[in-house]
Design an enzyme around this catalytic site. Structure first.
Site, PDB file in Angstrom:
ATOM      1  N   TYR A  38     -17.295  17.742  -1.647  1.00 44.73           N
ATOM      2  CA  TYR A  38     -17.197  18.907  -2.529  1.00 44.73           C
ATOM      3  C   TYR A  38     -17.181  20.154  -1.661  1.00 44.73           C
ATOM      4  O   TYR A  38     -17.957  20.280  -0.705  1.00 44.73           O
ATOM      5  CB  TYR A  38     -18.390  18.959  -3.488  1.00 44.73           C
ATOM      6  CG  TYR A  38     -18.410  20.181  -4.376  1.00 44.73           C
ATOM      7  CD1 TYR A  38     -17.809  20.164  -5.634  1.00 44.73           C
ATOM      8  CD2 TYR A  38     -19.011  21.367  -3.959  1.00 44.73           C
ATOM      9  CE1 TYR A  38     -17.811  21.288  -6.448  1.00 44.73           C
ATOM     10  CE2 TYR A  38     -19.022  22.492  -4.768  1.00 44.73           C
ATOM     11  CZ  TYR A  38     -18.420  22.443  -6.011  1.00 44.73           C
ATOM     12  OH  TYR A  38     -18.413  23.561  -6.808  1.00 44.73           O
ATOM     13  N   GLU A  96     -12.722  26.307  -5.858  1.00 42.82           N
ATOM     14  CA  GLU A  96     -13.392  25.010  -5.748  1.00 42.82           C
ATOM     15  C   GLU A  96     -12.386  23.911  -5.447  1.00 42.82           C
ATOM     16  O   GLU A  96     -11.325  23.843  -6.067  1.00 42.82           O
ATOM     17  CB  GLU A  96     -14.113  24.708  -7.065  1.00 42.82           C
ATOM     18  CG  GLU A  96     -14.798  23.356  -7.108  1.00 42.82           C
ATOM     19  CD  GLU A  96     -15.411  23.070  -8.470  1.00 42.82           C
ATOM     20  OE1 GLU A  96     -16.580  23.435  -8.660  1.00 42.82           O
ATOM     21  OE2 GLU A  96     -14.709  22.512  -9.332  1.00 42.82           O
TER      22      GLU A  96
END
Length: 402
Positions: free
Chosen positions: A113, A201
């Site tokens: 992530y 993101e």
């Protein structure tokens, strides 16, 4: 402002972040051709079909499908384009799907992530990374907070190479993988600043298994999510052009066009308030009184008659609304002017649901007198002494009208 995944992937690619090949389709009959383009030939190679909507939970809802043939790609496209996607992040009725991303499949050895957002506590942009990618970061934070790496970014120098290398090692990258990961982090940080993002993101960022071309594996961005600062869009025309109005609530768009701040909720008591903080407090008091607010609506400190009228129209266009609470503090505007605006607007729009009006501030006595005089013409309207009284009255009126 939000954009679709396919648009976010293009921004990453333009910034030099490696992204698998993909294409966008709007009709099911385009799927077979798109599959052959991204897979590089006949049936067999893995590809993925993903619904393009501004909501998460696509995979569990069945709107992300792996396919290995043109026929499978077309079947997946037909399903997604002809059904509404329902997930915990959508309204109960779900969202329609107008576009699909068809992208090349990737063999994945490890998922990570990576994101950048603004940390208001430190007043800096913050890089967030985790070796537990592919799942919601909120879940990781709740179950294993130590797995999340947070690195402040210097406002002038940006993300430095030594910071990115240290994070890459902490994530478990080795050898030439480190250089690839550093490249992704620094380019994402540069993109975040250049495009006035509020969130950038990548989830997941993946490492592929070794291959002849990449003996140590390749670092790729598989999925991306970007949010942008609405106040900066005037200097980002290319980003502003990516806005998709079909993904937004029609009433919220209408409110923006009239200079109002409106967010539709799931309750049945409409709120028309001047001031964002007062609007939040009004919703809290309604909940405390046993009701459910149907919206957030801030008509602004000026609260002109035109704004009040349009606010009523927007609120009452929601069929779930069974009562309306008007809460106005007359600071910039006089309460008698606001009261007359409410009366005129209510007459113009036409009220068939209970209307409770609470006024406070400059010339409040005159405002309440106007409301009292208008009662014969507006039988559903009643005045309130204070905010608590207003909440109790509108909740009781809605319950008695059932």
């Amino acid at each position: 402002m939000k954009i679709h995944e396919y648009q976010a992937r293009q921004l990453l690619s333009d910034a030099g972040v490696p992204v698998p090949a993909g294409g966008v389709i709007e009709r099911a009959e385009q799927a077979a051709h798109a599959y052959r383009l991204v897979s590089g030939g006949p049936d067999g190679p893995l590809a993925v079909v993903k619904a393009q909507v501004h909501a998460g939970g696509r995979g569990k809802a069945g709107f992300v499908k792996l396919v290995r043939s043109a026929r499978e790609a077309e079947d997946a496209a037909k399903f997604m384009l002809s059904n509404r996607m329902v997930s915990p992040q959508t309204p109960p009725e779900g969202l329609p799907v107008h576009k699909l991303l068809l992208a090349a499949g990737v063999d994945i050895a490890k998922e990570f992530y990576l994101a950048i957002t603004t940390d208001r506590t430190s007043r800096r942009n913050l890089l967030i990374a985790s070796a537990q990618g592919g799942v919601e970061i909120e879940h990781v934070a709740a179950t294993n907070p130590d797995a999340i790496i947070k690195e402040p970014i210097h406002p002038l120098m940006g993300l430095q190479a030594h910071q990115a290398r240290r994070i890459a090692y902490e994530l478990g990258f080795t050898g030439k993988q480190v250089g690839q990961a550093v490249n992704v982090m620094q380019r994402l940080a540069g993109l975040f600043l250049a495009r006035d993002c509020s969130l950038a993101e990548i989830n997941p960022l993946v490492l592929t298994p070794p291959s002849p071309e990449f003996p140590e594996g390749r670092v790729l961005a598989i999925d991306a999510k970007f949010n942008f600062d609405d106040n900066a869009l005037f200097r980002q025309p290319e980003i502003d052009a990516l806005f998709d109005p079909t993904e937004e609530n029609a009433n919220e768009l209408k409110a923006i066009s009239h200079g109002l701040s409106y967010v539709q909720l799931e309750g049945n008591i409409g709120c028309l308030v001047n001031g964002a903080g007062l609007a939040m407090a009004t919703m809290d008091i309604i909940k405390h009184a046993g009701g459910q607010p149907a919206n957030f609506l801030d008509v602004g400190g000026g609260a002109s008659e035109a704004a009040v009228t349009e606010g009523f129209r927007i609120i009452l266009s929601d069929s779930a609304v069974k009562g309306v609470l008007v809460n106005i503090f007359g600071g910039i505007m006089r309460c008698d002017v606001i009261a007359q605006a409410v009366i005129n607007a209510a007459k113009e729009v036409g009220f068939r649901v209970p209307l409770v009006v609470r006024l406070e501030g400059n010339r409040v006595a005159e405002g309440k007198a106007l409301l009292q005089a208008a009662r014969p013409e507006l039988p559903t309207m009643q005045a309130a002494d204070d905010l608590g009284d207003a909440a109790r009255k509108v909740v009781a009126a809605v319950k008695s009208a059932r």
